[in-house]
Motif scaffolding. Structure first.
Motif, mmCIF file in Angstrom:
data_model
loop_
_atom_site.group_PDB
_atom_site.id
_atom_site.type_symbol
_atom_site.label_atom_id
_atom_site.label_comp_id
_atom_site.label_asym_id
_atom_site.label_seq_id
_atom_site.Cartn_x
_atom_site.Cartn_y
_atom_site.Cartn_z
ATOM 1 N N ARG A 1 2.723 -0.606 -7.099
ATOM 2 C CA ARG A 1 2.794 0.669 -6.399
ATOM 3 C C ARG A 1 4.144 1.329 -6.679
ATOM 4 N NH1 ARG A 1 -1.745 -0.326 -6.048
ATOM 5 N NH2 ARG A 1 -3.122 -0.483 -4.235
ATOM 6 N N GLU B 1 9.741 1.021 -7.305
ATOM 7 C CA GLU B 1 8.499 0.347 -7.675
ATOM 8 C C GLU B 1 8.393 -0.986 -6.934
ATOM 9 O OE1 GLU B 1 8.370 -0.187 -11.871
ATOM 10 O OE2 GLU B 1 8.051 1.934 -12.307
ATOM 11 N N LYS C 1 0.815 -1.208 0.000
ATOM 12 C CA LYS C 1 0.000 0.000 0.000
ATOM 13 C C LYS C 1 0.852 1.262 0.000
ATOM 14 C CE LYS C 1 -4.002 -2.132 2.249
ATOM 15 N NZ LYS C 1 -4.946 -2.073 3.383
ATOM 16 N N GLN C 2 2.086 1.133 0.504
ATOM 17 C CA GLN C 2 3.033 2.242 0.518
ATOM 18 C C GLN C 2 4.381 1.757 0.010
ATOM 19 O OE1 GLN C 2 2.871 3.542 4.738
ATOM 20 N NE2 GLN C 2 2.594 5.594 3.910
#
Length: 251
Positions: A203, A188, A110-111
């Motif tokens: 992400r 990435e 998510k991060q």
């Protein structure tokens, strides 16, 4: 909804197309599902006969009925936070049957957090790039790539099947070049669970900039330059003294 929740919507669409006004077996989908922690999943509970009795989805989780026909029911199951088994049970010709849905919970990236050890360095100086992807699981299938502009500096594919979330950290040491100041550094993270019935999650970190300066002279170079200047002054003084003495001797 989970990044893979689109599978459930596809299930619903195909079920409605396939089953209304038809005796054909409905589209059932996979019995092994990957679901993001805390997400929802659409489950198609389908009997093996055309006129089942007591067609139900057994689970302690909250669920709602989205649609149904004689042979199938479509449920949405909420807040899946750990590995679960959902039981689709029904009775055909007096015989009770059960279909098991095995759900594996994963923790997607998510991060993506990128850190440069220095924000300003001299050409030729060693610096470190660190990328952290917090609380992901499983690590298997996670690839972290460090980029300078579009150029890949380093990548790492993780292994490990632990179910609990953990931080994935990648570090890379490199030397500063003049052209580094012309590009953004980024990181990435890509989690590929397609081989396990899941999908692909991607992400990217916020970009980071590096200021690259010309190298400053070292103390040793300063000392050498000072010594050379002093020697030149000494030689100049000696030559002037010699010149004056010679003129006096000629007069």
């Amino acid at each position: 909804m989970s990044p893979f929740g689109g599978w459930g919507m596809l299930e619903a669409f195909l079920a409605m197309l396939c089953c209304r006004g038809s005796d054909e077996k409905v589209f059932e989908g996979p019995e092994h599902l990957m679901v993001g922690s805390g997400e929802v999943q659409v489950i198609n509970c389908t009997a093996s006969c055309t006129d089942p009795k007591k067609l139900v989805l057994e689970t302690h989780l909250n669920k709602t009925l989205l649609d149904s026909q004689a042979q199938w029911k479509l449920f949405r199951v909420y807040n899946i936070s750990k590995d679960e088994q959902l039981l689709c049970s029904f009775t055909c010709a007096g015989k009770q049957e059960t279909k098991v849905f095995n759900i594996t919970v994963f923790y997607p990236p998510k991060q993506v957090l990128l850190t440069l050890s220095h924000t300003s360095v001299a050409i030729g100086t060693l610096f470190t790039i660190e990328c952290m992807v917090p609380a992901v699981a499983p690590l298997e299938g996670l690839t972290v790539t460090l980029l300078r502009g579009t150029e890949i500096l380093y990548n790492q594919t993780f292994v490990g099947t632990a179910r609990f979330p953990q931080d994935a950290v990648v570090t890379h040491n490199t030397t500063a070049h003049r052209e580094d100041s012309l590009h953004n550094f980024s990181c990435e993270a890509q989690m590929d669970l397609r081989s396990r019935g899941g999908g692909l999650v991607h992400r990217v970190s916020d970009p980071q900039r590096l200021e690259v300066k010309e190298p400053e002279p070292s103390n040793q170079m300063v000392i050498m330059a000072t010594v050379i200047v002093l020697l030149l002054l000494f030689v100049t003084f000696v030559l002037l003294y010699w010149y004056k003495q010679r003129r006096r001797s000629n007069t």
